[in-house]
Design a protein around this motif. Structure first.
Motif, PDB file in Angstrom:
ATOM      1  N   ASN A  89      56.022  40.874  45.565  1.00 34.51           N
ATOM      2  CA  ASN A  89      56.832  42.076  45.741  1.00 34.51           C
ATOM      3  C   ASN A  89      57.408  42.081  47.166  1.00 34.51           C
ATOM      4  N   PRO A  90      58.150  43.122  47.558  1.00 34.29           N
ATOM      5  CA  PRO A  90      58.710  43.150  48.920  1.00 34.29           C
ATOM      6  C   PRO A  90      57.678  43.264  50.042  1.00 34.29           C
ATOM      7  N   PHE A  91      56.400  43.454  49.680  1.00 36.27           N
ATOM      8  CA  PHE A  91      55.353  43.620  50.684  1.00 36.27           C
ATOM      9  C   PHE A  91      54.528  42.345  50.862  1.00 36.27           C
ATOM     10  N   SER A  92      55.085  41.223  50.421  1.00 37.42           N
ATOM     11  CA  SER A  92      54.436  39.911  50.573  1.00 37.42           C
ATOM     12  C   SER A  92      53.050  39.866  49.928  1.00 37.42           C
ATOM     13  N   SER A  93      52.929  40.503  48.788  1.00 41.03           N
ATOM     14  CA  SER A  93      51.695  40.440  48.009  1.00 41.03           C
ATOM     15  C   SER A  93      52.075  40.347  46.534  1.00 41.03           C
ATOM     16  N   ILE A  94      51.111  40.063  45.694  1.00 41.36           N
ATOM     17  CA  ILE A  94      51.399  39.882  44.275  1.00 41.36           C
ATOM     18  C   ILE A  94      51.862  41.202  43.661  1.00 41.36           C
ATOM     19  N   HIS A  95      52.907  41.117  42.853  1.00 39.14           N
ATOM     20  CA  HIS A  95      53.535  42.302  42.267  1.00 39.14           C
ATOM     21  C   HIS A  95      52.557  43.054  41.368  1.00 39.14           C
ATOM     22  N   ALA A  96      52.699  44.376  41.349  1.00 36.99           N
ATOM     23  CA  ALA A  96      51.812  45.234  40.565  1.00 36.99           C
ATOM     24  C   ALA A  96      51.833  44.880  39.079  1.00 36.99           C
ATOM     25  N   VAL A  97      53.017  44.541  38.562  1.00 30.96           N
ATOM     26  CA  VAL A  97      53.119  44.231  37.136  1.00 30.96           C
ATOM     27  C   VAL A  97      52.466  42.887  36.817  1.00 30.96           C
ATOM     28  N   ALA A  98      52.520  41.941  37.747  1.00 30.86           N
ATOM     29  CA  ALA A  98      51.832  40.667  37.544  1.00 30.86           C
ATOM     30  C   ALA A  98      50.324  40.885  37.466  1.00 30.86           C
ATOM     31  N   LEU A  99      49.809  41.789  38.297  1.00 33.51           N
ATOM     32  CA  LEU A  99      48.383  42.124  38.249  1.00 33.51           C
ATOM     33  C   LEU A  99      48.040  42.813  36.935  1.00 33.51           C
ATOM     34  N   ALA A 100      48.925  43.706  36.478  1.00 35.00           N
ATOM     35  CA  ALA A 100      48.709  44.373  35.198  1.00 35.00           C
ATOM     36  C   ALA A 100      48.726  43.352  34.061  1.00 35.00           C
ATOM     37  N   ALA A 129      38.721  48.766  27.167  1.00 36.35           N
ATOM     38  CA  ALA A 129      38.347  47.482  27.760  1.00 36.35           C
ATOM     39  C   ALA A 129      38.769  47.506  29.221  1.00 36.35           C
ATOM     40  N   THR A 130      37.848  47.199  30.108  1.00 30.50           N
ATOM     41  CA  THR A 130      38.109  47.277  31.548  1.00 30.50           C
ATOM     42  C   THR A 130      37.995  45.901  32.192  1.00 30.50           C
ATOM     43  N   GLY A 131      38.925  45.637  33.103  1.00 35.38           N
ATOM     44  CA  GLY A 131      38.882  44.394  33.868  1.00 35.38           C
ATOM     45  C   GLY A 131      39.005  44.682  35.351  1.00 35.38           C
ATOM     46  N   ASN A 132      38.120  44.119  36.149  1.00 35.82           N
ATOM     47  CA  ASN A 132      38.177  44.256  37.609  1.00 35.82           C
ATOM     48  C   ASN A 132      38.842  43.028  38.204  1.00 35.82           C
ATOM     49  N   LEU A 133      39.831  43.251  39.056  1.00 37.77           N
ATOM     50  CA  LEU A 133      40.569  42.161  39.684  1.00 37.77           C
ATOM     51  C   LEU A 133      40.089  41.980  41.121  1.00 37.77           C
ATOM     52  N   TYR A 134      39.692  40.746  41.448  1.00 39.41           N
ATOM     53  CA  TYR A 134      39.135  40.442  42.760  1.00 39.41           C
ATOM     54  C   TYR A 134      40.008  39.422  43.489  1.00 39.41           C
ATOM     55  N   ASN A 135      39.979  39.503  44.826  1.00 41.88           N
ATOM     56  CA  ASN A 135      40.600  38.440  45.619  1.00 41.88           C
ATOM     57  C   ASN A 135      39.532  37.400  45.957  1.00 41.88           C
ATOM     58  N   GLU A 136      39.884  36.428  46.760  1.00 41.22           N
ATOM     59  CA  GLU A 136      38.943  35.352  47.070  1.00 41.22           C
ATOM     60  C   GLU A 136      37.769  35.806  47.926  1.00 41.22           C
ATOM     61  N   ALA A 137      37.909  36.964  48.549  1.00 43.06           N
ATOM     62  CA  ALA A 137      36.809  37.526  49.339  1.00 43.06           C
ATOM     63  C   ALA A 137      35.904  38.420  48.488  1.00 43.06           C
ATOM     64  N   LYS A 138      36.120  38.413  47.166  1.00 42.69           N
ATOM     65  CA  LYS A 138      35.357  39.218  46.207  1.00 42.69           C
ATOM     66  C   LYS A 138      35.581  40.720  46.399  1.00 42.69           C
ATOM     67  N   GLU A 139      36.727  41.074  46.976  1.00 42.81           N
ATOM     68  CA  GLU A 139      37.091  42.486  47.122  1.00 42.81           C
ATOM     69  C   GLU A 139      37.895  42.919  45.898  1.00 42.81           C
ATOM     70  N   VAL A 146      40.789  44.436  44.147  1.00 42.56           N
ATOM     71  CA  VAL A 146      42.167  44.780  44.498  1.00 42.56           C
ATOM     72  C   VAL A 146      42.808  45.693  43.460  1.00 42.56           C
ATOM     73  N   ALA A 147      42.280  45.674  42.238  1.00 43.14           N
ATOM     74  CA  ALA A 147      42.837  46.533  41.188  1.00 43.14           C
ATOM     75  C   ALA A 147      41.839  46.633  40.038  1.00 43.14           C
ATOM     76  N   ILE A 148      41.993  47.684  39.249  1.00 46.76           N
ATOM     77  CA  ILE A 148      41.168  47.883  38.053  1.00 46.76           C
ATOM     78  C   ILE A 148      42.106  48.164  36.885  1.00 46.76           C
ATOM     79  N   CYS A 149      41.948  47.389  35.829  1.00 43.28           N
ATOM     80  CA  CYS A 149      42.797  47.535  34.638  1.00 43.28           C
ATOM     81  C   CYS A 149      41.961  48.089  33.493  1.00 43.28           C
ATOM     82  N   THR A 150      42.442  49.141  32.874  1.00 47.04           N
ATOM     83  CA  THR A 150      41.763  49.727  31.721  1.00 47.04           C
ATOM     84  C   THR A 150      42.751  49.827  30.566  1.00 47.04           C
TER      85      THR A 150
END
Length: 229
Positions: free
Chosen positions: A126-137, A201-211, A213-217
């Protein structure tokens, strides 16, 4: 209302120069790199299919095509082959082409648990140099969807379809992002279902630091298949 009014009337901030440069860099790098990445991914896929051709044929001949009809059985079989997970990702992408747009990889599939991941690529940003919200969804929907489909395949005469998707974003997502989903509660609810039910159904999205970054339900509407007359 007053706070909202002040926010609405506040002058828009000018775009930060470094953010504009970063966005332009992502665009240019993505445009130049995409053909090469596509060619590489295609060559890997072709190699994976060639390597899997003989073992898959032997499996179908000896045990029948139904031995690979379930997602869990298919993953277990291809996981043991060279580049087998590439074959799994391509098969899932073939049945759900939009999910293939993020080049996700299924890393784990067992019972009610699924782990899928994507890599930070310029065309997913996205314009903020991070993965787009829809890609995470998309990643969250894929992981939870595979988990739910595998869950329903373990039961008899159950079908379902997503009817609602909710995303909660905790922080910017960069680098490799992994989504982990366990639909054990949904499985237990389906086992007790009479005719129709809605499960989540819930999915937790983590970065490489195991933080996180998003939760999908995702809410699924499930019902029993009607027997043909």
């Amino acid at each position: 209302f007053t706070a909202l009014q002040r926010t609405a009337t506040r002058p828009a901030r000018a775009a930060r120069p470094h953010r504009t440069i970063a966005t332009m860099t992502d665009y240019l790098v993505g445009t130049l790199a995409y053909p090469f990445v596509w060619a590489y991914d295609t060559s890997v896929l072709v190699t994976a299919l060639v390597l899997a051709a003989v073992p898959t044929t032997l499996r179908v001949v000896t045990k029948g095509s139904k031995s690979l009809s379930k997602l869990e059985d298919m993953f277990e079989f291809f996981e043991g082959l060279p580049l087998g997970k590439v074959v799994v990702a391509s098969l899932i992408g073939f049945t759900a082409p939009y999910s293939a747009s993020i080049s996700a990889s299924i890393e784990y599939l067992k019972g009610t648990k699924v782990r899928a991941s994507i890599y930070d690529r310029p065309w997913l940003r996205n314009p903020f140099s991070s993965i787009h919200a829809v890609a995470l969804a998309n990643l969250g929907e894929l992981a939870t969807g595979v988990a739910m489909m595998s869950c329903m395949q373990s039961l008899k005469n159950i079908r379902g379809i997503p009817v609602e998707l909710n995303m909660v974003y905790k922080k910017k997502a960069r680098g490799k992002i992994t989504c982990e989903s366990d639909v054990q509660p949904a499985l237990e609810a389906l086992q007790k279902m009479d005719d129709k039910i809605e499960v989540k159904a819930t999915g937790n999205l983590y970065n490489e630091a195991k933080e996180v970054v998003a939760i999908c339900t995702v809410k699924w509407s499930c019902s029993r298949k009607k027997k043909r007359a």
